[in-house]
Design a protein around this motif. Structure first.
Motif, PDB file in Angstrom:
ATOM      1  N   GLY A   7      -3.546  -0.093   5.912  1.00 29.30           N
ATOM      2  CA  GLY A   7      -3.876   0.041   4.495  1.00 29.30           C
ATOM      3  C   GLY A   7      -4.758   1.227   4.180  1.00 29.30           C
ATOM      4  N   ALA A   8      -4.538   2.346   4.885  1.00 27.20           N
ATOM      5  CA  ALA A   8      -5.324   3.575   4.668  1.00 27.20           C
ATOM      6  C   ALA A   8      -6.815   3.339   4.867  1.00 27.20           C
ATOM      7  CB  ALA A   8      -5.054   4.153   3.287  1.00 27.20           C
ATOM      8  N   GLY A   9      -7.156   2.440   5.776  1.00 29.96           N
ATOM      9  CA  GLY A   9      -8.560   2.174   6.062  1.00 29.96           C
ATOM     10  C   GLY A   9      -9.073   0.868   5.507  1.00 29.96           C
ATOM     11  N   GLY A  10      -8.297   0.214   4.651  1.00 32.53           N
ATOM     12  CA  GLY A  10      -8.713  -1.070   4.103  1.00 32.53           C
ATOM     13  C   GLY A  10      -8.798  -1.055   2.591  1.00 32.53           C
ATOM     14  N   VAL A  11      -9.012  -2.237   2.022  1.00 36.20           N
ATOM     15  CA  VAL A  11      -9.015  -2.384   0.566  1.00 36.20           C
ATOM     16  C   VAL A  11     -10.180  -1.651  -0.088  1.00 36.20           C
ATOM     17  CG1 VAL A  11      -7.793  -4.581   0.610  1.00 36.20           C
ATOM     18  CG2 VAL A  11     -10.278  -4.563   0.816  1.00 36.20           C
ATOM     19  N   GLY A  12     -11.206  -1.319   0.671  1.00 33.57           N
ATOM     20  CA  GLY A  12     -12.354  -0.624   0.104  1.00 33.57           C
ATOM     21  C   GLY A  12     -12.170   0.874  -0.045  1.00 33.57           C
ATOM     22  N   HIS A  13     -11.046   1.398   0.419  1.00 28.31           N
ATOM     23  CA  HIS A  13     -10.805   2.851   0.368  1.00 28.31           C
ATOM     24  C   HIS A  13      -9.650   3.145  -0.588  1.00 28.31           C
ATOM     25  CE1 HIS A  13     -13.541   3.609   3.741  1.00 28.31           C
ATOM     26  NE2 HIS A  13     -12.995   2.563   4.331  1.00 28.31           N
ATOM     27  N   LYS A  14      -9.834   2.813  -1.839  1.00 31.22           N
ATOM     28  CA  LYS A  14      -8.756   2.963  -2.814  1.00 31.22           C
ATOM     29  C   LYS A  14      -8.441   4.426  -3.108  1.00 31.22           C
ATOM     30  CE  LYS A  14      -9.383  -1.516  -5.042  1.00 31.22           C
ATOM     31  NZ  LYS A  14      -8.133  -2.026  -4.429  1.00 31.22           N
ATOM     32  N   ASP A  15      -9.461   5.275  -3.174  1.00 34.99           N
ATOM     33  CA  ASP A  15      -9.218   6.697  -3.442  1.00 34.99           C
ATOM     34  C   ASP A  15      -8.450   7.345  -2.291  1.00 34.99           C
ATOM     35  OD1 ASP A  15     -10.492   6.525  -5.866  1.00 34.99           O
ATOM     36  OD2 ASP A  15     -12.436   7.194  -5.092  1.00 34.99           O
ATOM     37  N   VAL A  16      -8.839   6.997  -1.069  1.00 41.71           N
ATOM     38  CA  VAL A  16      -8.133   7.523   0.102  1.00 41.71           C
ATOM     39  C   VAL A  16      -6.696   7.028   0.107  1.00 41.71           C
ATOM     40  CG1 VAL A  16      -8.057   7.537   2.620  1.00 41.71           C
ATOM     41  CG2 VAL A  16     -10.250   7.703   1.441  1.00 41.71           C
ATOM     42  N   ALA A  17      -6.510   5.745  -0.202  1.00 38.78           N
ATOM     43  CA  ALA A  17      -5.161   5.178  -0.234  1.00 38.78           C
ATOM     44  C   ALA A  17      -4.292   5.887  -1.266  1.00 38.78           C
ATOM     45  CB  ALA A  17      -5.234   3.681  -0.538  1.00 38.78           C
ATOM     46  N   HIS A  39      -2.849  -2.305  -1.585  1.00 39.73           N
ATOM     47  CA  HIS A  39      -3.528  -1.808  -2.789  1.00 39.73           C
ATOM     48  C   HIS A  39      -2.582  -2.032  -3.974  1.00 39.73           C
ATOM     49  CE1 HIS A  39      -6.648   0.200  -0.337  1.00 39.73           C
ATOM     50  NE2 HIS A  39      -5.654   0.450   0.490  1.00 39.73           N
ATOM     51  N   SER A  40      -2.778  -3.135  -4.659  1.00 41.44           N
ATOM     52  CA  SER A  40      -1.826  -3.563  -5.691  1.00 41.44           C
ATOM     53  C   SER A  40      -1.694  -2.563  -6.830  1.00 41.44           C
ATOM     54  CB  SER A  40      -2.243  -4.931  -6.243  1.00 41.44           C
ATOM     55  OG  SER A  40      -3.562  -4.883  -6.767  1.00 41.44           O
ATOM     56  N   GLU A  41      -2.703  -1.717  -7.048  1.00 44.52           N
ATOM     57  CA  GLU A  41      -2.608  -0.740  -8.134  1.00 44.52           C
ATOM     58  C   GLU A  41      -1.526   0.309  -7.862  1.00 44.52           C
ATOM     59  OE1 GLU A  41      -5.644   0.756  -5.193  1.00 44.52           O
ATOM     60  OE2 GLU A  41      -5.178  -1.153  -6.182  1.00 44.52           O
ATOM     61  N   PRO A  88      -1.599  -5.781   5.536  1.00 42.17           N
ATOM     62  CA  PRO A  88      -2.220  -5.104   6.679  1.00 42.17           C
ATOM     63  C   PRO A  88      -2.632  -6.089   7.751  1.00 42.17           C
ATOM     64  CG  PRO A  88      -3.734  -5.175   4.819  1.00 42.17           C
ATOM     65  CD  PRO A  88      -2.409  -5.660   4.306  1.00 42.17           C
ATOM     66  N   SER A  89      -2.516  -5.663   9.002  1.00 44.23           N
ATOM     67  CA  SER A  89      -2.871  -6.536  10.120  1.00 44.23           C
ATOM     68  C   SER A  89      -4.362  -6.772  10.206  1.00 44.23           C
ATOM     69  CB  SER A  89      -2.386  -5.913  11.436  1.00 44.23           C
ATOM     70  OG  SER A  89      -2.986  -4.643  11.632  1.00 44.23           O
ATOM     71  N   THR A  90      -5.154  -5.929   9.554  1.00 48.53           N
ATOM     72  CA  THR A  90      -6.614  -6.052   9.613  1.00 48.53           C
ATOM     73  C   THR A  90      -7.175  -6.757   8.394  1.00 48.53           C
ATOM     74  OG1 THR A  90      -6.762  -3.834   8.659  1.00 48.53           O
ATOM     75  CG2 THR A  90      -6.931  -4.023  11.048  1.00 48.53           C
ATOM     76  N   ALA A  91      -6.315  -7.437   7.624  1.00 45.14           N
ATOM     77  CA  ALA A  91      -6.780  -8.126   6.416  1.00 45.14           C
ATOM     78  C   ALA A  91      -7.775  -9.215   6.779  1.00 45.14           C
ATOM     79  CB  ALA A  91      -5.598  -8.726   5.660  1.00 45.14           C
TER      80      ALA A  91
END
Length: 235
Positions: A71-81, A139-141, A186-189
């Motif tokens: 997930g591009a690093g996780g749900v906390g990295h929305k800008d990176v995603a 990232h649902s957005e 993501p596998s790291t959810a």
């Protein structure tokens, strides 16, 4: 890549070195998914070089897998995603606009035929399509943009059959959010959301081939010795 090619001129040995490096990169991302956000710039640069040669194509393939899987690093990295998603979109649209990847020929690679280049294109695009779907699931957005991207692949007449089929499958999954989250999440959810299955507990859970909720219309407790005749009423 050129530096490693100069250090290890033997092609077989060079291939083994690249294979070990790829395994190391994937293991590092698995251990610390946040590294994807830290290395956003070099990752986007490598994705932009995916068409240069086969070695860079293989590296881009692994990076696409890591982006989607974590997930591009996780749900906390929305800008990176969002930025990585845009790069995946660009890579997808560039290849949809042409009938092949446009891989430049390396010295000594003239023997690679058109079928090999087409196979490389299809393999890379399958990973790109998967990364787009998995990234949008995390990232649902990004879901609306993912639907547009996959829809273009599904409507494309020049895309490989395997790529087309994968895009159609993911579009269908996106209509079932819970199933989509379980399959493409993501596998790291963290935690267990709706539809999330902890497959590591499969060895300690009882699994029935026929779910008991199908017997909800019957009175009394369900019998353990049932047949399909109990589920499918006959007239």
């Amino acid at each position: 890549m050129s530096r490693y090619a100069a250090m290890f001129p033997d092609k077989v040995f060079s291939f083994k070195v690249r294979e070990r490096l790829s395994d190391f990169i994937l293991a590092a991302f698995q251990r610390s998914p946040n590294i994807i956000a830290v290395l956003k710039k070099p990752i986007t640069d490598r994705l932009g070089e995916a068409h240069d040669n086969l070695a860079k194509t293989e590296l881009a393939l692994h990076l696409c897998w890591a982006i989607g899987e974590h997930g591009a690093g996780g749900v906390g990295h929305k800008d990176v995603a969002r930025e990585l998603f845009e790069n995946l979109e660009l890579l997808l649209y560039e290849n949809l606009a042409t009938s092949r990847l446009g891989l430049s020929q390396e010295p000594g690679s003239d023997s690679m035929g058109a079928s090999s280049r087409k196979s490389s294109q299809a393999r890379l695009l399958c990973f790109v399509v998967t990364a787009i779907a998995k990234l949008a699931t995390c990232h649902s957005e990004l879901l609306p943009r993912a639907r547009v991207s996959l829809g273009k692949v599904a409507r494309s007449r020049t895309s490989d059959r395997r790529v087309w089929q994968r895009a159609c499958d993911y579009l269908g999954l996106m209509n079932e959010p819970a199933i989509c989250l379980s399959v493409l999440g993501p596998s790291t959810a963290q935690g267990n959301g709706p539809g999330i299955v902890n497959w590591s507990e499969g060895g300690t859970k009882m699994v029935a081939h026929v779910p008991f909720y199908l017997l909800a219309q019957q009175k009394g407790p369900p019998s353990h010795n049932f047949s399909f005749a109990d589920l499918l009423p006959t007239e």
